[in-house]
Every structure is written in C-alpha cells, then in structure tokens.
Write a protein that holds these residues in place. Structure first.
Motif, short mmCIF file in Angstrom:
data_model
loop_
_atom_site.label_atom_id
_atom_site.label_comp_id
_atom_site.label_asym_id
_atom_site.label_seq_id
_atom_site.Cartn_x
_atom_site.Cartn_y
_atom_site.Cartn_z
N SER A 153 0.83 -1.21 0.00
CA SER A 153 0.00 0.00 0.00
C SER A 153 0.86 1.26 0.00
CB SER A 153 -0.92 0.01 1.24
OG SER A 153 -1.77 -1.11 1.25
N ILE A 154 1.89 1.26 0.82
CA ILE A 154 2.77 2.43 0.93
C ILE A 154 3.50 2.69 -0.38
CG2 ILE A 154 4.86 3.31 2.07
CD1 ILE A 154 3.86 1.80 4.61
N LEU A 155 4.06 1.64 -1.00
CA LEU A 155 4.80 1.81 -2.25
C LEU A 155 3.88 2.22 -3.39
CD1 LEU A 155 7.37 -1.16 -2.15
CD2 LEU A 155 7.75 1.27 -1.64
N ALA A 156 2.69 1.63 -3.45
CA ALA A 156 1.75 1.97 -4.51
C ALA A 156 1.29 3.42 -4.38
CB ALA A 156 0.54 1.03 -4.46
N THR A 157 1.09 3.86 -3.14
CA THR A 157 0.68 5.25 -2.91
C THR A 157 1.80 6.22 -3.29
OG1 THR A 157 -0.69 4.49 -1.06
CG2 THR A 157 -0.29 6.85 -1.21
N LEU A 158 3.03 5.87 -2.96
CA LEU A 158 4.17 6.71 -3.31
C LEU A 158 4.36 6.80 -4.82
CD1 LEU A 158 6.68 8.35 -2.53
CD2 LEU A 158 7.94 6.18 -2.35
N ALA A 159 4.02 5.72 -5.51
CA ALA A 159 4.21 5.69 -6.97
C ALA A 159 3.37 6.75 -7.67
CB ALA A 159 3.85 4.30 -7.51
N PHE A 160 2.20 7.05 -7.11
CA PHE A 160 1.30 8.00 -7.77
C PHE A 160 1.93 9.39 -7.95
CE2 PHE A 160 -2.04 11.20 -7.90
CZ PHE A 160 -2.87 10.71 -8.90
N THR A 182 0.73 14.38 -0.41
CA THR A 182 -0.08 14.56 0.80
C THR A 182 -0.73 13.25 1.20
OG1 THR A 182 -0.54 16.86 0.20
CG2 THR A 182 -1.97 15.86 1.86
N MET A 183 -1.27 12.54 0.22
CA MET A 183 -1.89 11.24 0.49
C MET A 183 -0.85 10.22 0.97
SD MET A 183 -5.16 11.34 0.14
CE MET A 183 -4.93 12.92 0.96
N PHE A 184 0.36 10.30 0.40
CA PHE A 184 1.42 9.40 0.82
C PHE A 184 1.75 9.63 2.30
CE2 PHE A 184 6.08 8.88 1.44
CZ PHE A 184 6.11 7.49 1.40
N ILE A 185 1.83 10.89 2.70
CA ILE A 185 2.10 11.21 4.10
C ILE A 185 0.98 10.68 5.00
CG2 ILE A 185 2.30 13.11 5.77
CD1 ILE A 185 3.67 14.72 3.50
N LEU A 186 -0.27 10.85 4.53
CA LEU A 186 -1.42 10.35 5.29
C LEU A 186 -1.36 8.83 5.45
CD1 LEU A 186 -4.20 10.85 6.61
CD2 LEU A 186 -5.23 10.61 4.34
N VAL A 187 -1.01 8.14 4.36
CA VAL A 187 -0.92 6.67 4.40
C VAL A 187 0.19 6.23 5.36
CG1 VAL A 187 -0.28 4.63 3.05
CG2 VAL A 187 -1.92 6.28 2.13
N VAL A 188 1.31 6.92 5.34
CA VAL A 188 2.40 6.61 6.27
C VAL A 188 1.94 6.79 7.72
CG1 VAL A 188 4.66 7.36 7.11
CG2 VAL A 188 4.28 7.09 4.65
N LEU A 189 1.22 7.88 7.96
CA LEU A 189 0.74 8.16 9.33
C LEU A 189 -0.26 7.11 9.80
CD1 LEU A 189 0.28 12.05 9.21
CD2 LEU A 189 2.05 10.76 10.42
N THR A 190 -1.14 6.66 8.89
CA THR A 190 -2.13 5.65 9.28
C THR A 190 -1.53 4.25 9.35
OG1 THR A 190 -2.86 5.42 6.97
CG2 THR A 190 -4.09 6.95 8.37
N HIS A 191 -0.30 4.10 8.86
CA HIS A 191 0.38 2.80 8.90
C HIS A 191 1.59 2.81 9.83
CE1 HIS A 191 -2.04 2.04 5.29
NE2 HIS A 191 -1.75 0.77 5.42
#
Length: 218
Positions: A153-160, A182-191
């Motif tokens: 999930s983290i890598l796929a989000t970063l790819a965008f 911004t979404m990548f940062i949010l995903v990192v925070l939720t993970h």
C-alpha cells in the motif's frame, strides 16, 4: 456556483466514505465484528484475514466504489454547469479526500474506521485511471513478492505522485503531485504501527495463494 450544492456534495462524499462496509457486511452476513478479531481494524485487509478472500474482496470493492462515487460527484456538478472545467480537478480531489476522511473516521461506527487505501484507490481511479492501474500493478507485484499488504500500500501510494512528477502520462500536473505526496504522508501516518512491525520483522503476512477460509456464516 451553487454553494448549497457544493456543501451537499461534501456531506454526501463524507457519508459515502463513512459506510463501514467491513463492519456491516461482517456482522450482517457472518455475525462477526471484524473490529474484535485479527488486527481489530475495520478495513478490507482485516476482513480478508478474518473472514476470507470472498468477503475481503467484496468489502474492498465496496470501499473502492465509495471513493470513486464520491469523487465523481464533482463530474456531476460539472455536467450541471455548477463548476467550470478548470475547477473540476480541485473538486474531485476535495470530494475524494472527504470520502477518505469519512472512511478513516466514519460517523456510523464511532469514528473508528479503516486506513482508507481502497477508498483512495477509488478516488485515484476517478481522477486518473491510467496512473491508478499502474499503482495497482505495483501493489500486486509488491504483495506477491513480500506478502505485506502494508508495504504494498505504501509503495503503490508513493508511486502516484512520483510518476505524476516524472510526467509518465503527459505534462506534470502540480495539483496532482501535491495531492499525491499529501496522500502518501497520510498513508504513512495511518500505517505507523505497520511500519514499526515491518522494521522489527513481525508484520503480518498475507499469502495471496492460500486457500480461502470456509464460510463463517451463521
């Protein structure tokens, strides 16, 4: 521009995102509250873990649809001539983010939801389908190789945002790049907990080729 319609759309996007598909489906069909088993998270990944592949897939598709539908509310306003073409992307991002917030903090289940990855995917599919498909491919390949949903999930989000920045699908759009990071940062925070477990080597693995669990239905 009809400010009332925009406000109604924002509320609708939040309520769409708030639909606790894993909780309602688990309790309604299996008599099981996924928040009380597995990781305790009200998301598709924990549904896969607790209720099996079929249930997890259904919940994931519903969560994707939530993000896609909420984001497409902007297109509805555009076709109604309530917003202009130059504003379309801004409102797509706005409504999509509101849906993700709804998924993470759903009003229907005491504001304790999932991590928003599937809803984010639905949003990205509505904004940039080609880029979304590349991110899905990265997610699947990473999952097969590592068996870690969180890492995938983290890598796929970063790819965008990275692919947007590189202009893989045309001229880079600054707003998409900012949104993506911004979404990548949010995903990192939720993970955060998942990242700690990854670093400690005790993150939960998911065997994508394992046989699905037998039905738990009561």
């Amino acid at each position: 521009m009809g400010i009332v319609l925009v406000i109604v759309s924002i509320v609708a996007a939040y309520l769409l995102g708030s639909i606790p598909s894993s909780v309602w489906y688990g309790i309604g069909y299996f008599g099981i509250d996924v928040r009380k088993q597995g990781s305790g998270n009200a998301g598709a990944t924990n549904t896969f873990r607790v209720l099996g592949k079929r249930a997890g897939t259904i919940v994931m598709l519903i969560d994707v649809l939530k993000g896609w539908t909420a984001t497409c509310l902007a297109s509805m306003l555009f076709y109604m001539s309530e917003i202009g073409e130059t504003e379309l992307l801004v409102y797509k991002i706005l409504f999509g983010i509101v849906a993700i917030i709804g998924h993470i903090f759903p009003v229907f289940v005491n504001f304790k939801g999932g991590k928003g990855i599937a809803t984010l995917l639905g949003m990205v599919l509505a904004i940039h389908p080609e880029l979304a498909l590349v991110c899905i491919t990265i997610f699947i390949l990473t999952l097969i190789a590592s068996q870690y949903v969180s890492l995938s999930s983290i890598l796929a989000t970063l790819a965008f945002p990275v692919l947007s920045w590189l202009g893989v699908f045309g001229h880079p759009e600054p707003l998409l790049i900012v949104f993506g990071f911004t979404m990548f940062i949010l995903v990192v925070l939720t993970h955060k907990k998942n990242i700690i477990r990854l670093m400690n080597g005790n993150e939960n693995r998911v065997n994508v080729f394992a046989r699905s669990k037998s039905s738990h239905r009561h």
